[in-house]
Design a protein around this motif. Sequence first.
Motif, short mmCIF file in Angstrom:
data_model
loop_
_atom_site.label_atom_id
_atom_site.label_comp_id
_atom_site.label_asym_id
_atom_site.label_seq_id
_atom_site.Cartn_x
_atom_site.Cartn_y
_atom_site.Cartn_z
N ASP A 99 -6.20 -4.26 10.68
CA ASP A 99 -6.76 -2.82 10.39
C ASP A 99 -6.91 -2.31 11.92
O ASP A 99 -6.92 -0.95 11.96
CB ASP A 99 -8.26 -3.26 9.97
N ASP A 147 -10.50 -4.42 19.65
CA ASP A 147 -10.98 -5.59 19.00
C ASP A 147 -11.24 -6.66 19.97
O ASP A 147 -10.20 -7.07 20.53
CB ASP A 147 -10.13 -5.85 17.62
N HIS A 150 2.64 -7.22 8.03
CA HIS A 150 1.91 -5.70 7.80
C HIS A 150 2.73 -4.81 6.92
O HIS A 150 3.71 -4.56 7.34
CB HIS A 150 1.52 -5.18 9.01
N ASP A 206 -3.77 -0.01 11.23
CA ASP A 206 -4.08 0.98 10.30
C ASP A 206 -5.03 2.22 10.98
O ASP A 206 -4.78 3.42 10.79
CB ASP A 206 -5.08 0.34 9.54
N ARG A 207 -5.71 1.53 12.09
CA ARG A 207 -6.69 2.79 12.66
C ARG A 207 -6.12 3.38 13.75
O ARG A 207 -6.18 4.59 13.88
CB ARG A 207 -8.12 1.93 13.18
N ASP A 213 0.79 -1.14 0.06
CA ASP A 213 -0.17 0.21 -0.04
C ASP A 213 0.90 1.30 0.05
O ASP A 213 1.69 1.55 1.05
CB ASP A 213 -0.89 0.11 1.42
#
Length: 249
Positions: free
Chosen positions: A134, A224, A60, A137-138, A14
């Motif tokens: 994720d 999470d 990652h 990422d957050r 990315d």
Amino acid sequence: MRSFPGATRGGDDDPNAMRCAVIIPAAGSGTRFGGDLPKQFLPLGGRPLIAHTIGRFHRHPSVERIVVCVSPDHLATMQEIADHFRWGNVKIVRGGESRQESVLRGADSLVRGGLGDDSIVAAHDAVRPFVPADLLDRLLEALAHADGAVPATMPTDTIHRIDGGVVVETPDRSLLAAAQTPQCFRLGVLQSALARAIEEGWPATDEAAAVARCGYRVRVIEGDPRNIKITRPVDFESAVRELANWSDE
Ligand code: CTP
Ligand code: MG
């Protein structure tokens, strides 16, 4: 994704991914878990528990380098694991007597390795093997607006403050948050806060406590529920069940 001064960008998959380093404290002896071999080295689904944790960061796209802090007794074991998985960007250092000292040693090693104060670093428990991509990422996104970013879940139990086994106060549950890791900071902020916490003897079971106590703004984002910490044997049983839901390795 928003930009902010000092952030570096890039990544294998990315092009917009922010870069960070990860510190994995793994020098604990697991007194609540028990047993001879510290829980982070126990086999889970055919590989050491810590290999699941490291593997998730290794895959990652935002993670540039990883430093793992282990006790002197387990340096060789950890090196064997890293060699087996051929992790080129994983450095192994000696941990300390406390979690704070272990994370600080990891931070010091990143500084010695050339990272500047503005570099972004995430500290993550070795014993949380189900950290979703994720979530990192957050956290990196949230760090754009604060000095620190940590994930937390809202407690479902009522939490009492007790003294001598007696309830003395019951804080409003809606004002409480149960912190998870990874916890993200600028390297200079983390290093100075931990050094101060150790010097002044602040009790802290996570990095956010020390950083916030230094006056920095630590943002809390939604954690999470899968990101469990293996603390007691019953948690290991949950991990064995949870493993069936992770097919990415
Ligand atoms: N840790 C560390 N150095 C220490 C103590 C803890 O790196 N001196 C790490 C542990 O290896 C673990 C995390 O910090 O990855 C904290 O999780 P915890 O469940 O408290 O692990 P232990 O300290 O090993 O367990 P216990 O508190 O039951 O002894
Ligand atoms: Mg501990």
